[in-house]
Design an enzyme around this catalytic site. Structure first.
Site, mmCIF file in Angstrom:
data_model
loop_
_atom_site.group_PDB
_atom_site.id
_atom_site.type_symbol
_atom_site.label_atom_id
_atom_site.label_comp_id
_atom_site.label_asym_id
_atom_site.label_seq_id
_atom_site.Cartn_x
_atom_site.Cartn_y
_atom_site.Cartn_z
ATOM 1 N N CYS A 187 -24.341 27.989 4.900
ATOM 2 C CA CYS A 187 -23.595 27.618 3.331
ATOM 3 C C CYS A 187 -23.666 26.506 3.076
ATOM 4 C CB CYS A 187 -22.754 27.730 4.441
ATOM 5 S SG CYS A 187 -22.117 29.075 5.987
ATOM 6 N N GLU A 207 -25.926 23.612 4.510
ATOM 7 C CA GLU A 207 -26.854 23.175 5.396
ATOM 8 C C GLU A 207 -27.752 22.535 4.086
ATOM 9 O OE1 GLU A 207 -25.212 25.469 5.923
ATOM 10 O OE2 GLU A 207 -25.463 26.354 8.685
#
Length: 784
Positions: free
Chosen positions: A425, A427
């Site tokens: 997502c 990170e």
């Protein structure tokens, strides 16, 4: 990029993909089980290598005649894979309901259910990651579950960016040769590792050649000569890259896809990501363009074929996970733009072609990200804004000015920091040299505050789940409350870190990953698997959930109870215990008379930063099991909904079980009433080092804003303000509330409506009702 179009080939392939029924597949599970049974005495890493090789050699494969990029981990498209090494207890419980559950349904074959229970389940009982962790530490993990969600307990870690450049330069044959050379000179303790790499690379080569052979057989029966020649070229690409490094753009794209297919077959994990793919493929693209072997339209068609493949692999979750992570998010994150190793702006034709592919397809994968910095060109920025305006929820934006210096504080070298990428997502990671374990755990700060207010009692169940350091009635000052809150954070953090260690130990013991390790820097040099600490960087990331609610709640208590004495300590606590029933006036004060995070009000914003800083600074004093640093993130994926269901009423006026704030850095929906710039200013007060593991800011704009070039320009300037304020991340939904409400009412008419959930994009109609409602409730902006 004018004049580019979506070809009929792409339209046909997209229609085929989306119309094909999804099934749960046990094919690889059977192969894995049989391989383990035949190799009981081998070391775990050799068993893993042999089971992957067997799957690569025996799994049924399929090719569509139109495909320019081929390969999948199942013959069927978007099949859910049962993976016994990591855990399938939930599969046994839910197999029959997979076709009828509300979200992410999979058809099943009755014969597969019977085979699973007769052959697969009996062998793996007590041996899978899930079972072993339950035996070793399950009770302790469950004790803290209401405050801390420990992840990676029943599947491989994933969340990693392999060294795509090394893979393209060496291919499976080069890595096989390297492993054989290392075997000749290595220490005794390294032999199993190098032998395992050799085994998986042999399997990878065989896998690619199988596609060559299949396509050549298909081509013999193809009557259309043009299509036949294209098929032969695709087949030859597969054979070429099995034998040597890639030489052409088409080969490079095909090889990249095979890398990720095989990573998924090895681990069945989410968030393996290609990283800065516009840079990885640039030299091959430019060479082919220069030599006249490729034009932009042909390159776009190949890219769009790859984009479709990214949507053909999905992750099958249990029903609880599917409810809150619906839409099959798997996190193939691709980053474009940003700075090069010297800090210069970098983008190329591929950056724009990737944006064009997203514009054409509007699919949830790959998770497309744009890196911004002070020197980002207007050309790239405005084109990215035009794609945002299309409403697919992509691309999202990352800020080099915030990210690069912050991750250097973790010990990341400057050259690696400048080359950062994103996995899953939001990170953050370095490329090809980092096991960041970016989703180790989620720490619910609001539940920790709850037990500080109640003396360790869960408001929802009445159970004692934490130590009693006092309660709201016993704290004579706000400072005493803060001291007790700090103790609760410390207590659960210590418990969390012990659990994280046990998870890492289990992964080392049970899920070594030789194929992945071969594409991670230092593993081949050190003869050490990536799970055991073989990578150059070994981080572990913890998410802080959820600073907006926390700040709003603490300010409400401080103002209403201690400063203004609008209510007594007992009244506030009783209101929380009763979910504000009978305390409606007090709730109205909590909601309307107390300042809220997201409106550029220092008093409340500083409460959020104070506790986020405390959590980060204490966490940084610990090392993970691989001797790397722990660090923090502020994102939820979409866990703000289930984690909210686990929290009682909160002093900010939120009712029990309602969602927490979305994103991670975002305000509570509906409370950001002073406009988008005020939101940016509030978020900018959170130090950028708080989100070295990733931060997430959600915002929603109306489509009308983007109708004119003036709107595009204003939005581009808004993003430049985002850069100047050193906020690490931002993403957007561009959608009308009315359209979302209509989609809820008539889902069949809105099947193609995609929205940004949290760190990923999904089809709105596939989401759970609670998540749909939360997205609808988010503040919409019509201007800046």
């Amino acid at each position: 990029m004018e004049g580019l179009y979506q070809t009929q080939r792409i339209k046909d392939l997209k229609d085929k993909m989306l119309s094909e029924p999804r099934y749960a597949s046990i094919e690889q599970a059977l192969i894995i089980t049989k391989t383990y049974q035949e190799n009981e005495d081998d070391p775990k890493i050799i068993q893993r290598a042999k089971s992957l090789k067997a799957a690569l050699e025996k799994m049924e494969i399929r090719v569509e005649p139109e495909e320019l990029i081929v390969g999948n981990r199942t013959a069927g498209v978007r099949y859910g894979v049962v993976f016994p090494e990591s855990g399938s207890t939930w599969v046994d419980k839910e197999f029959e309901t997979l076709p009828t559950r509300p979200q992410d349904r999979f058809n099943v074959h009755q014969k597969d259910i019977e085979t699973f229970r007769k052959v697969i389940k009996p062998y793996w009982e007590g041996k899978s990651l899930e079972d072993v962790l339950n035996q070793r530490y399950g009770k302790e993990i469950n004790k803290i579950a209401k405050v801390v969600k420990i992840n990676q307990k029943d599947h491989a870690q994933g969340h990693i960016c392999p060294d795509c450049v090394k893979w393209l330069k060496m291919g499976p044959q080069g890595l096989l040769d390297q492993a054989e050379e290392k075997l000749k000179i290595c220490k005794e303790g390294q032999k199993d590792f190098y032998e395992s790499v050799k085994i998986v690379m042999e399997g990878a080569k065989h896998f690619m050649v199988r596609y060559h052979d299949l396509i050549m057989d298909m081509a013999e029966n193809e009557s259309d000569e043009t299509r036949k020649q294209t098929m032969i070229k695709v087949a030859q690409n597969c054979k070429n890259i099995s034998e040597r490094p890639v030489q052409t753009f088409h080969e490079a794209v095909q090889s990249t896809w095979f890398l990720f297919v095989i990573l998924q077959m090895e681990s069945n994990a989410s968030s393996f990501s290609p990283g800065r793919l516009d840079r990885h493929l640039e030299a091959y693209y430019e060479k082919d363009i220069k030599e006249g072997n490729l034009d932009k339209q042909q390159a776009l068609e190949i890219i769009e074929c790859l984009w479709l493949k990214f949507n053909e692999i999905v992750y099958m979750r249990n029903s609880h996970g599917a409810k809150y992570f619906a839409g099959f998010p798997i996190g193939f994150n691709i980053a474009i733009g940003g700075q090069d190793e010297n800090g210069n702006d970098t983008y190329n034709d591929l950056s724009f072609l990737f944006l064009e592919a997203q514009k054409h397809l509007g699919l949830p994968q790959p998770n497309l990200s744009v890196r911004l910095h002070e020197g980002t060109s207007d050309e790239l920025l405005k084109e990215a804004v035009r794609v945002v305006a299309k409403g697919s929820g992509m691309p999202q934006f990352f800020n080099d000015k915030a990210v690069i210096p912050s991750i250097q504080e973790l010990g990341i070298e400057e050259k690696d920091a400048r080359d950062y990428a994103i996995v899953g997502c939001v990170e953050l990671t370095t490329q090809g040299n980092n096991l960041g374990w970016s989703d180790s755990a989620m720490f619910n700060l609001n539940k920790a505050l709850e037990v500080a207010l109640t003396g360790g009692i869960c408001l929802l169940t009445g159970e004692k789940i934490a130590p009693d350091y006092g309660n709201l009635e016993t704290y004579e000052t706000f400072e005493e409350l803060e001291a007790a809150f700090k103790k609760q954070i410390d207590y659960f953090m210590d418990k969390m870190l012990l659990a994280c260690e046990e998870v890492e130990k289990a992964h080392i013991d049970l899920l070594p990953s030789p194929f992945l390790s071969a594409s991670i820097e230092n593993c081949m040099e050190n003869g050490m698997d990536v799970t055991a600490g073989g990578a150059k960087y070994n981080l572990s990331g913890i998410q802080m959930i959820q600073v907006a609610n926390l700040a709003d709640s603490l300010v409400a208590i401080k103002q209403l109870v201690y400063d203004e004495k609008k209510c007594t300590q007992k009244e506030m606590l009783d209101a929380l215990k009763n979910n504000f029933e009978g305390y409606e006036i007090l709730r109205a004060m909590c909601v309307n008379k107390v300042p809220k995070y997201g409106n550029d009000i220092d008093e409340v914003d500083k409460q959020g930063t104070k506790w986020a800083d405390y959590f980060k600074n204490r966490l940084r004093t610990f090392k993970n099991y691989r001797k790397g640093p722990y660090h923090t993130g502020m994102y939820t994926v979409s866990a703000h909904v289930p984690m909210g269901e686990n929290v009682g009423a909160t002093p900010d006026g939120r009712y029990a079980k309602e969602p927490l704030a979305d994103g991670g850095m975002s305000p509570v929906y509906g409370r950001d009433i002073k406009g988008p710039t005020a939101v940016l200013k509030s978020v900018s007060k959170l130090d950028k080092t708080l989100t070295t593991n990733g931060g997430l800011l959600n915002m929603k704009f109306l489509p009308e804003f983007f109708k004119t070039e003036t709107g595009i320009d204003k939005f581009a300037n808004f993003l430049r303000t985002f850069v100047d304020l050193e906020i690490p991340h931002i993403q957007f939904n561009v959608v009308r509330k009315e359209d979302l409400l209509a989609a809820k009412k008539n889902p069949e008419q809105y099947r193609g409506l995609t929205v940004r959930v949290a760190g990923y994009t999904a089809y709105f109609t596939e989401l759970a009702d609670e998540l749909q409602n939360e997205i609808i409730a988010r503040t919409s902006y019509g201007d800046i």
